[in-house]
Write an enzyme that holds these catalytic residues in place. Structure first.
Site, PDB file in Angstrom:
ATOM      1  N   TYR A 143       0.847  -1.212   0.000  1.00 29.85           N
ATOM      2  CA  TYR A 143       0.000   0.000   0.000  1.00 29.85           C
ATOM      3  C   TYR A 143       0.879   1.256   0.000  1.00 29.85           C
ATOM      4  CZ  TYR A 143      -2.569   3.846   2.186  1.00 29.85           C
ATOM      5  OH  TYR A 143      -3.084   5.085   2.491  1.00 29.85           O
ATOM      6  N   PHE A 171      -0.776  11.568   8.315  1.00 27.47           N
ATOM      7  CA  PHE A 171      -0.511  10.619   9.385  1.00 27.47           C
ATOM      8  C   PHE A 171      -1.900  10.020   9.716  1.00 27.47           C
ATOM      9  CE2 PHE A 171       4.074  10.693  10.304  1.00 27.47           C
ATOM     10  CZ  PHE A 171       4.425  11.382   9.165  1.00 27.47           C
TER      11      PHE A 171
HETATM   12  N1  NAD Z   1      -7.846   7.566   6.674  1.00 31.02           N
HETATM   13  C1  NAD Z   1      -6.553   7.772   6.955  1.00 31.02           C
HETATM   14  O1  NAD Z   1      -6.148   7.845   8.128  1.00 31.02           O
HETATM   15  C2  NAD Z   1      -5.554   7.930   5.823  1.00 31.02           C
HETATM   16  C3  NAD Z   1      -4.200   8.066   6.146  1.00 31.02           C
HETATM   17  C4  NAD Z   1      -3.288   8.225   5.109  1.00 31.02           C
HETATM   18  C5  NAD Z   1      -3.715   8.262   3.791  1.00 31.02           C
HETATM   19  N2  NAD Z   1      -5.028   8.090   3.496  1.00 31.02           N
HETATM   20  C6  NAD Z   1      -5.461   8.122   2.093  1.00 31.02           C
HETATM   21  O2  NAD Z   1      -6.508   9.063   1.985  1.00 31.02           O
HETATM   22  C7  NAD Z   1      -7.428   8.657   0.981  1.00 31.02           C
HETATM   23  C8  NAD Z   1      -8.826   8.637   1.567  1.00 31.02           C
HETATM   24  O3  NAD Z   1      -8.871   7.749   2.666  1.00 31.02           O
HETATM   25  P1  NAD Z   1     -10.249   7.434   3.371  1.00 31.02           P
HETATM   26  O4  NAD Z   1      -9.941   6.963   4.737  1.00 31.02           O
HETATM   27  O5  NAD Z   1     -11.158   8.564   3.175  1.00 31.02           O
HETATM   28  O6  NAD Z   1     -10.731   6.183   2.492  1.00 31.02           O
HETATM   29  P2  NAD Z   1     -12.207   5.780   2.045  1.00 31.02           P
HETATM   30  O7  NAD Z   1     -12.142   4.339   1.661  1.00 31.02           O
HETATM   31  O8  NAD Z   1     -13.197   6.218   3.062  1.00 31.02           O
HETATM   32  O9  NAD Z   1     -12.430   6.663   0.736  1.00 31.02           O
HETATM   33  C9  NAD Z   1     -11.957   6.289  -0.536  1.00 31.02           C
HETATM   34  C10 NAD Z   1     -13.056   6.616  -1.544  1.00 31.02           C
HETATM   35  O10 NAD Z   1     -12.581   6.342  -2.871  1.00 31.02           O
HETATM   36  C11 NAD Z   1     -13.566   5.597  -3.572  1.00 31.02           C
HETATM   37  N3  NAD Z   1     -12.834   4.765  -4.551  1.00 31.02           N
HETATM   38  C12 NAD Z   1     -11.937   3.780  -4.292  1.00 31.02           C
HETATM   39  N4  NAD Z   1     -11.459   3.251  -5.445  1.00 31.02           N
HETATM   40  C13 NAD Z   1     -12.052   3.948  -6.459  1.00 31.02           C
HETATM   41  C14 NAD Z   1     -11.953   3.879  -7.876  1.00 31.02           C
HETATM   42  N5  NAD Z   1     -11.164   2.986  -8.499  1.00 31.02           N
HETATM   43  N6  NAD Z   1     -12.693   4.741  -8.622  1.00 31.02           N
HETATM   44  C15 NAD Z   1     -13.519   5.639  -8.020  1.00 31.02           C
HETATM   45  N7  NAD Z   1     -13.642   5.741  -6.680  1.00 31.02           N
HETATM   46  C16 NAD Z   1     -12.926   4.908  -5.912  1.00 31.02           C
HETATM   47  C17 NAD Z   1     -14.303   4.797  -2.516  1.00 31.02           C
HETATM   48  O11 NAD Z   1     -15.608   4.408  -2.901  1.00 31.02           O
HETATM   49  C18 NAD Z   1     -14.315   5.783  -1.342  1.00 31.02           C
HETATM   50  O12 NAD Z   1     -15.451   6.639  -1.377  1.00 31.02           O
HETATM   51  C19 NAD Z   1      -6.949   7.304   0.488  1.00 31.02           C
HETATM   52  O13 NAD Z   1      -6.233   7.506  -0.716  1.00 31.02           O
HETATM   53  C20 NAD Z   1      -6.028   6.818   1.592  1.00 31.02           C
HETATM   54  O14 NAD Z   1      -5.020   5.979   1.093  1.00 31.02           O
HETATM   55  C21 NAD Z   1      -5.969   7.932   4.493  1.00 31.02           C
END
Ligand code: NAD
Length: 329
Positions: A143, A171
């Site tokens: 990832y 973070f």
């Molecule tokens: N939540 C955290 O603490 C955190 C920390 C570091 C990085 N991130 C990054 O932040 C971003 C958002 O995280 P989150 O927690 O909101 O995740 P989440 O899963 O709640 O949101 C991701 C969204 O993207 C959509 N999605 C996924 N694949 C897709 C595709 N191929 N086409 C169209 N839509 C698609 C999903 O339906 C979802 O609504 C991610 O990229 C994640 O890697 C999150």
């Protein structure tokens, strides 16, 4: 300004949509709803239900511009799952983003903000106590590696096509919109804070605490929790910052809390006990990940409003009490 938000039906993306609307911008969401929720998108915001793996459909949406910028949250983001299915994660996260970036270039988009991650640093044994942008990148999982691949894609998109980008290495995003308009509802849920809150509320069974023998003051892992609304604000500031050049920022508060301190905070704020049991360490979980946010602060003036963990817990707890089944109540 008019912005397209991919993954805007997810946890972080939905809070950024609200921040953009609050700032007076026009917003549309592209989301395949694979992990997101239709009801996390405000009713007056257009939702294109499209998988970014489909280049033609993605390009059609970009053609409905002009877009002043794209904010890209859509991704697969379960660390343990990525260790089980490394090629799937590497392929899907990089190819969906390549499709999006190529469509942005083809349709004259000038600004791109990307959700990168602290998992870029998770693999180093000698992680510094405060991680700055100069720390060596050593992903601890496929990832994290897929996110680094995307940072490199964006490097070349800037160098050859002038697509300016901000890579924001979050973070631990946590909390919920203080006005209660959005919250955290991952399925499956893997994040410590919502699992701890659910254990306190009796929505889930006892919390499993992975690793109690780390070299930290209480033996549990230490993480940097940044409130999701502060994180959203960092995106707006980053958009202003990338008129001339691309940037990369570590986004956290600079303050770490141990897992046991998270449990204590939830007990304090909720007034309930958190049932928990010790479980073995998980592969790839470093003892401590805390951001040095000095560069972000100095360049953009970003200043998190939620510095105390109890404040973050309070917003998350309030949303969960009102949505015990999440968005699909
Ligand atoms: N939540 C955290 O603490 C955190 C920390 C570091 C990085 N991130 C990054 O932040 C971003 C958002 O995280 P989150 O927690 O909101 O995740 P989440 O899963 O709640 O949101 C991701 C969204 O993207 C959509 N999605 C996924 N694949 C897709 C595709 N191929 N086409 C169209 N839509 C698609 C999903 O339906 C979802 O609504 C991610 O990229 C994640 O890697 C999150």
């Amino acid at each position: 300004m008019r912005y397209l938000v991919t993954g805007g039906a997810g946890f972080v993306g939905s809070h950024v949509v609200l921040a953009l609307l609050d700032a007076g911008h026009e917003v549309a969401v592209l989301d395949d709803l694979s992990t997101g929720h239709r009801s996390a998108v405000p009713p007056d915001v257009p939702l294109f239900q499209v998988d970014l793996a489909n280049y033609g459909a993605t390009s059609d949406i970009m053609a409905q511009g002009p877009w002043d910028g794209v904010l890209h949250f859509a991704a697969l983001s379960l660390v343990a799952d990525s260790v089980e299915r490394p090629f799937y994660y590497l392929r899907r996260n990089s190819l969906t983003t390549l499709n999006l970036v190529e469509a942005c270039v083809a349709h004259g988009v000038r600004k791109f903000v990307f959700s990168s991650t602290a998992a870029l640093f998770g693999g180093a044994d000698d992680c510094p106590s405060l991680i700055s942008e100069t720390a060596s990148v050593e992903p601890g999982s496929p990832y994290g590696e897929s996110k680094f691949m995307i940072e490199r894609i964006l490097h070349w998109a800037d160098r050859i096509y002038g697509l300016r980008s901000a890579c924001l290495r979050y973070f631990n995003a946590a909390g919920a919109d203080p006005a209660g308009r959005a919250g955290e509802d991952h399925q499956p849920e893997t994040h410590l804070l919502p699992l701890t809150i659910d254990a306190a509320l009796g929505i889930r069974p006892a919390l499993r605490l992975f690793g109690t023998d780390y070299p930290t003051h209480d033996g549990s892992c230490i993480r940097d929790y940044v409130h999701v609304s502060d994180l959203a604000d960092a995106h707006l500031k980053a958009l202003d910052q990338i008129n001339e050049r691309s940037v990369c920022y570590n986004v956290g508060t600079g303050r770490g809390y141990s897992n046991l301190e998270v449990i204590s905070s939830v007990e304090r704020v909720s007034g309930r006990d958190v049932p928990w049991e010790a479980a073995p360490r998980r592969d790839g979980d470093p003892a401590q990940l805390v951001a040095d946010p000095a560069l972000l602060r100095a360049d953009t003036g970003w200043a998190p409003q939620f510095l105390e963990l109890d404040q973050i817990v309070e917003t998350a707890l309030r949303w969960r009490e009102q949505h015990p089944q999440g968005y699909d109540d």
